[in-house]
Design a protein around this motif. Structure first.
Motif, short mmCIF file in Angstrom:
data_model
loop_
_atom_site.label_atom_id
_atom_site.label_comp_id
_atom_site.label_asym_id
_atom_site.label_seq_id
_atom_site.Cartn_x
_atom_site.Cartn_y
_atom_site.Cartn_z
N THR A 50 128.00 62.35 126.01
CA THR A 50 127.39 63.17 124.97
C THR A 50 128.39 64.16 124.40
O THR A 50 128.45 64.40 123.18
N GLY A 51 129.20 64.77 125.27
CA GLY A 51 130.20 65.72 124.82
C GLY A 51 131.22 65.09 123.89
O GLY A 51 131.57 65.66 122.85
N ILE A 52 131.69 63.90 124.24
CA ILE A 52 132.67 63.22 123.41
C ILE A 52 132.08 62.87 122.05
O ILE A 52 132.71 63.06 121.00
N MET A 93 131.82 66.19 114.93
CA MET A 93 132.40 67.38 114.31
C MET A 93 133.80 67.12 113.77
O MET A 93 134.36 67.92 113.03
N GLY A 94 134.38 66.00 114.14
CA GLY A 94 135.77 65.74 113.77
C GLY A 94 136.73 66.61 114.54
O GLY A 94 137.84 66.89 114.08
N ALA A 95 136.30 67.04 115.75
CA ALA A 95 137.15 67.88 116.60
C ALA A 95 138.05 66.96 117.43
O ALA A 95 137.78 66.68 118.60
N TYR A 96 139.12 66.48 116.81
CA TYR A 96 139.92 65.42 117.42
C TYR A 96 140.71 65.88 118.64
O TYR A 96 140.94 65.10 119.57
N LYS A 97 141.13 67.15 118.66
CA LYS A 97 141.83 67.65 119.86
C LYS A 97 140.87 67.65 121.04
O LYS A 97 141.24 67.22 122.15
N ALA A 98 139.65 68.11 120.82
CA ALA A 98 138.65 68.10 121.89
C ALA A 98 138.32 66.67 122.30
O ALA A 98 138.18 66.38 123.48
N CYS A 99 138.20 65.78 121.32
CA CYS A 99 137.94 64.37 121.62
C CYS A 99 139.01 63.80 122.54
O CYS A 99 138.72 63.16 123.55
N ALA A 100 140.27 64.04 122.17
CA ALA A 100 141.39 63.51 122.95
C ALA A 100 141.36 64.06 124.38
O ALA A 100 141.57 63.31 125.35
#
Length: 264
Positions: free
Chosen positions: A109-111, A117-124
């Motif tokens: 869910t977090g990913i 949100m397009g939060a790619y740093k958080a995604c990575a």
């Protein structure tokens, strides 16, 4: 019941509840919270379980007090209210702490929230945590695009190579893969990828693109004379004019500057 057997062990109440949560036994977690209403951890875990069943009634529970789950509860609350940016930040905060309990469902869910949100740093970051725990390529497409948007083109190429069987038929991935090669200056590889995209019969060949951009190529000196005034579309035209006139280094510089603008 097999799911209730954890309660007969020497585990603490919180540990037992977490084991039940990990197996998806959210109702049993709720029963434990109801029997122990002053246990803040159980109340928080109960709320997360209900959010995971796509219910918004977790807002009705007593969520006062702080536990290791507090950022996680906040993330779910913000997600339920449509505050995706705040939810993504809290998910990232929660999973950055090595002491935070992690389950497949909440990490997934977090990913997905960070992706929305397009939060790619958080995604990575979250995908690396996911891979360390579950060792599969479930999020390989998102990992590829996260690296691409973070301008980690070599890492994006590595992700593609490691997951080529899953990604090799994805047109969007292959198009971005071609751009990765452009950004690192490997233009022959970029053209090769473009020409082999699914439905490549519909895509102009390199020679056809040279013809298509012939007018733009002739206009290169004019573009260069007003380089600082060019808008995004004009910069793209200049970049492709360089590319299809074999001025690869200059094309790389233009595309790199465009990526820098997108990241600002």
């Amino acid at each position: 019941m097999a799911k209730s057997s954890a309660l007969s062990t020497q585990l603490s109440l919180e540990e037992s509840a977490w084991e039940l949560f990990e197996t998806g036994a959210y109702e049993e977690v709720s029963h434990l919270a109801e029997k122990n209403p002053k246990n803040v951890f159980l109340n928080h875990l109960r709320a997360v379980g209900i959010f995971e069943t796509e219910s918004s009634t977790a807002n009705n529970f007593l969520l006062d007090g702080k536990t290791v789950l507090t950022p996680l509860v906040g993330a779910y609350l913000h997600r339920a209210k449509g505050n995706t940016k705040e939810a993504a930040l809290l998910f990232h905060e929660y999973f950055k702490a090595s002491s935070s309990p992690v389950s497949y469902s909440i990490l997934k869910t977090g990913i997905k929230t960070c992706e929305e949100m397009g939060a790619y740093k958080a995604c990575a970051d979250l995908i690396q945590r996911y891979k360390a725990l579950f060792n599969d390529g479930y999020f390989c497409r998102l990992e590829f695009f996260s690296n691409y948007h973070l301008r980690k083109f070599e890492d994006a190429l590595k992700t593609f190579k490691e997951n080529s069987e899953q990604l090799k038929e994805d047109r969007d991935v292959l198009a971005a893969l071609g751009l990765c090669f452009v950004h690192i200056g490997k233009f022959d590889e970029a053209v090769n990828i473009l020409e082999k995209l699914p439905g490549a019969g519909e895509i102009p060949t390199y020679e056809e693109k040279v013809t298509e951009y012939s007018d733009k190529i002739k206009e290169i000196p004019k573009y260069e004379s007003r380089r600082k005034e060019l808008n995004k579309q004009e910069l793209l035209d200049l970049g492709y004019a360089y590319l299809f006139s074999a001025s690869y280094k200059k094309a790389e510089e233009v595309f790199t500057s465009l990526v820098g603008q997108e990241g600002q």
